[in-house]
Write a protein that holds these residues in place. Sequence first.
Motif, short mmCIF file in Angstrom:
data_model
loop_
_atom_site.label_atom_id
_atom_site.label_comp_id
_atom_site.label_asym_id
_atom_site.label_seq_id
_atom_site.Cartn_x
_atom_site.Cartn_y
_atom_site.Cartn_z
N GLY A 1 -48.97 50.75 3.82
CA GLY A 1 -48.16 50.42 4.99
C GLY A 1 -48.98 49.94 6.16
O GLY A 1 -48.52 49.13 6.99
N GLU A 2 -50.22 50.42 6.24
CA GLU A 2 -51.10 50.02 7.35
C GLU A 2 -52.06 48.90 6.96
O GLU A 2 -53.03 48.64 7.66
N GLY A 3 -51.79 48.23 5.83
CA GLY A 3 -52.55 47.03 5.50
C GLY A 3 -53.44 47.11 4.29
O GLY A 3 -54.18 46.16 3.99
N ARG B 1 -42.74 41.00 -1.90
CA ARG B 1 -43.05 42.00 -0.87
C ARG B 1 -44.49 42.50 -0.97
O ARG B 1 -44.94 43.30 -0.14
N GLU B 2 -45.18 42.05 -2.01
CA GLU B 2 -46.59 42.37 -2.23
C GLU B 2 -46.82 43.89 -2.19
O GLU B 2 -46.10 44.64 -2.84
N GLU B 3 -47.82 44.35 -1.42
CA GLU B 3 -48.15 45.78 -1.41
C GLU B 3 -47.06 46.66 -0.81
O GLU B 3 -47.08 47.88 -0.99
N LEU C 1 -57.61 50.16 -4.31
CA LEU C 1 -56.85 50.02 -3.07
C LEU C 1 -57.86 49.88 -1.93
O LEU C 1 -58.66 50.79 -1.67
N ASP C 2 -57.80 48.74 -1.26
CA ASP C 2 -58.83 48.39 -0.29
C ASP C 2 -58.27 48.35 1.13
O ASP C 2 -57.39 47.55 1.44
N ILE C 3 -58.77 49.23 1.98
CA ILE C 3 -58.41 49.19 3.40
C ILE C 3 -59.67 49.13 4.26
O ILE C 3 -59.67 49.43 5.45
#
Length: 528
Positions: A256-258, A276-278, A303-305
């Motif tokens: 949700g935060e990118g 809607r992608e991720e 999962l990359d943030i």
Amino acid sequence: MTAFDVLILGSGLAGQSIALRLADTHKVALVTKRSLEDSASAWAQGGIAAVLDPADSTDAHVADTHTAGVGLCSDSATRFVVENGPRAIRWLIDHGVPFTTDASSAIGYHLTREGGHGHRRVIHVADATGAAVQATLTEQVRAHPNITIFEQHIAVDLIIGDKIGRPDQGCLGAYVLDIARDEVVTFAARHTVLATGGTGKVYLYTTNPDTATGDGVAMAWRAGCQVANMEFIQFHPTCLYHPQAKSFLISEAVRGEGGLLRRPDGSRFMPEHDSREELAPRDVVARAIDFEMKKHGLDCVFLDISHKPAAFLEEHFPNILARCAELGIDITRQPIPVVPAAHYSCGGIVTDLQARTGVAGLYAVGESACTGLHGANRLASNSLLECVVYGEAAAHDIAGTPRELPDTLPQWDESRVTDSDEAIVISHNWDELRRFMWDYVGIVRTNKRLQRAQHRIRLLTREIEEFYSNFRISNDLIELRNLVLTAELIVRSALKRKESRGLHFSRDYPQTLPRARDTVLKPGRGRS
């Protein structure tokens, strides 16, 4: 025999919120298998969804819930929960839950966004909301003089009037094993609440605690309650993949935060699966990850943030950052290895808007219930909200529905059983069940896989029932008996659904039928 006005089985958010709402006027027993703090609620990271922002609306939250539920959500249940959501959050705030603040927000609290939500509406306590809520309420539950806590106790079965020669008296309490003393206690109650949580331990890989063994669903089925939509098992897309990280969830809020999902070569794949992608709902993301892992022979995806500032990650995801760091993963610089894992059961015991089951005096709240809110796929962060809203509804109905307290009840009979000298049978059956459920009743299903699972379940059921009939019960035997029955209900439900919808994806029936229908199972029809 020990007697109470209200017997609550389970100590998560549902159970504790009901106990606190009733304790000023009722004598309450709160029974929990381990400690009061040990529940799936305490493991919830993301937060609680509710319409709090003036720019948001009830209709928008309802619409997002319906979209995630793929046409199967009950509109009355969904509106009931969403409309009562803000009051539920206020109740938690009034009880001292320290939600993350935001001075720039119109409401003074930070709201995050998760997959499937069209607005920021998830109020949270950093990335450990469940733990903070649980800790806050637990302190008050322990301090209340009208709440008697029974830790290290597990319910064996409900006491139903029809089964003890008292027809039409409904639920009269439960038989409960005191694990430490190894004896069964008879609890009599005017009202009994099943708040026992989910069924995740029926699968080999799960984000759930070890206590999630389908106890409430199994006991309610044996008591004569209907269950519905058991085929809809939500697999959380992002469970940390590491040999030392048992069941550690990487919150929906990271995406949700990118946060971006990547293959080992760094390439993204969600744009190829959904527009809607991720931020697609969990079932879509879980199937996409499953597809990529099988197509490329991967042990996990990533999962990359790391593109977000380190200070942002330290503020919003301190627990995830710290846990990953303990395992040598610096999320500020490198992606997180993740895999899907069984996370949430959208089906359960059929209840109405007052949390009542089909048996008088018996209520079900939280993950063990099927209220109609989640449909074919639960929208992120609706679960804790459901616990509080239906907890209030159940408490209100209990307070307004007087019932007689039974003066005597039959005691638990152990006169015809002996101590087992083959406890290894339990561990072997437990392991076999969880492995074939993962292999045959997982993210992608076929009729052949389901039939294989059903055949093995029937063999295990006979073994377990024979064991249960001849030997003294134990915590492990009670849980195994409940798990194998829960597994049977999941498989029976999956075989009845001749389509793919939401969390149930069948290669034999890849289409979605025009009309959405619940899968309702009734005791006495077919195998039990």
